[in-house]
Design a protein around this motif. Structure first.
Motif, PDB file in Angstrom:
ATOM      1  N   CYS A  24       0.823  -1.217   0.000  1.00  0.00           N
ATOM      2  CA  CYS A  24       0.000   0.000   0.000  1.00  0.00           C
ATOM      3  C   CYS A  24       0.853   1.262   0.000  1.00  0.00           C
ATOM      4  O   CYS A  24       0.370   2.330  -0.366  1.00  0.00           O
ATOM      5  CB  CYS A  24      -0.920   0.014   1.218  1.00  0.00           C
ATOM      6  N   HIS A  53      -2.458   8.696   0.928  1.00  0.00           N
ATOM      7  CA  HIS A  53      -3.028   7.838  -0.114  1.00  0.00           C
ATOM      8  C   HIS A  53      -2.746   6.364   0.165  1.00  0.00           C
ATOM      9  O   HIS A  53      -3.475   5.487  -0.290  1.00  0.00           O
ATOM     10  CB  HIS A  53      -2.540   8.250  -1.511  1.00  0.00           C
ATOM     11  N   SER A  54      -1.717   6.079   0.943  1.00  0.00           N
ATOM     12  CA  SER A  54      -1.418   4.699   1.319  1.00  0.00           C
ATOM     13  C   SER A  54      -2.495   4.143   2.234  1.00  0.00           C
ATOM     14  O   SER A  54      -2.862   2.966   2.140  1.00  0.00           O
ATOM     15  CB  SER A  54      -0.056   4.615   2.012  1.00  0.00           C
ATOM     16  N   ASP A  56      -5.601   4.984   2.109  1.00  0.00           N
ATOM     17  CA  ASP A  56      -6.735   4.693   1.221  1.00  0.00           C
ATOM     18  C   ASP A  56      -6.590   3.297   0.611  1.00  0.00           C
ATOM     19  O   ASP A  56      -7.560   2.533   0.541  1.00  0.00           O
ATOM     20  CB  ASP A  56      -6.832   5.729   0.097  1.00  0.00           C
ATOM     21  N   LYS A  57      -5.387   2.965   0.179  1.00  0.00           N
ATOM     22  CA  LYS A  57      -5.137   1.644  -0.390  1.00  0.00           C
ATOM     23  C   LYS A  57      -5.311   0.553   0.657  1.00  0.00           C
ATOM     24  O   LYS A  57      -5.824  -0.528   0.370  1.00  0.00           O
ATOM     25  CB  LYS A  57      -3.725   1.577  -0.975  1.00  0.00           C
ATOM     26  N   ALA A  60      -8.866  -0.350   1.329  1.00  0.00           N
ATOM     27  CA  ALA A  60      -9.392  -1.177   0.238  1.00  0.00           C
ATOM     28  C   ALA A  60      -9.079  -2.663   0.425  1.00  0.00           C
ATOM     29  O   ALA A  60      -9.729  -3.514  -0.189  1.00  0.00           O
ATOM     30  CB  ALA A  60      -8.843  -0.683  -1.096  1.00  0.00           C
ATOM     31  N   LEU A  61      -8.114  -2.986   1.282  1.00  0.00           N
ATOM     32  CA  LEU A  61      -7.783  -4.388   1.556  1.00  0.00           C
ATOM     33  C   LEU A  61      -8.767  -5.048   2.511  1.00  0.00           C
ATOM     34  O   LEU A  61      -8.722  -6.267   2.705  1.00  0.00           O
ATOM     35  CB  LEU A  61      -6.374  -4.507   2.138  1.00  0.00           C
TER      36      LEU A  61
END
Length: 94
Positions: A24, A53-54, A56-57, A60-61
């Motif tokens: 991420c 932004h990491s 955010d990733k 998503a996991l």
């Protein structure tokens, strides 16, 4: 930015949690919450990233299987921000 991760396998350590989220972005720190008496994992952690932004990733996991358990990933509250008072607690109207 920081995320809260729960439903982690009790067998995971900080390095394993870091590995889960390494894709991420730059993981600044991992705080795996442990029982104070036994030092065993309590199944949840806080993961801090160098860039927002990491996070955010990472969120998503959520829902993916990690070590046999479906993890839950949510944004963690920023403890450095002052809470915004609820309009009803702000006092009488002007």
């Amino acid at each position: 930015s920081q995320v809260f991760v729960c439903n982690l396998s009790f067998g995971l350590d900080e390095a394993a949690v870091r590995d889960v989220f390494a894709g991420c972005g730059d993981v600044a720190s991992v705080h795996l919450c442990r029982d104070h008496e036994t030092a065993h994992s309590r199944g949840y952690a806080f993961v801090r990233f160098a860039e927002s932004h990491s996070a955010d990733k990472a969120v998503a996991l959520g829902g993916q299987m990690v070590a046999g358990r479906r993890i839950v990933v949510k944004y963690a509250n920023d403890s450095h921000k002052k809470p915004t008072p609820h309009p009803s607690s702000a006092g009488p109207p002007p």
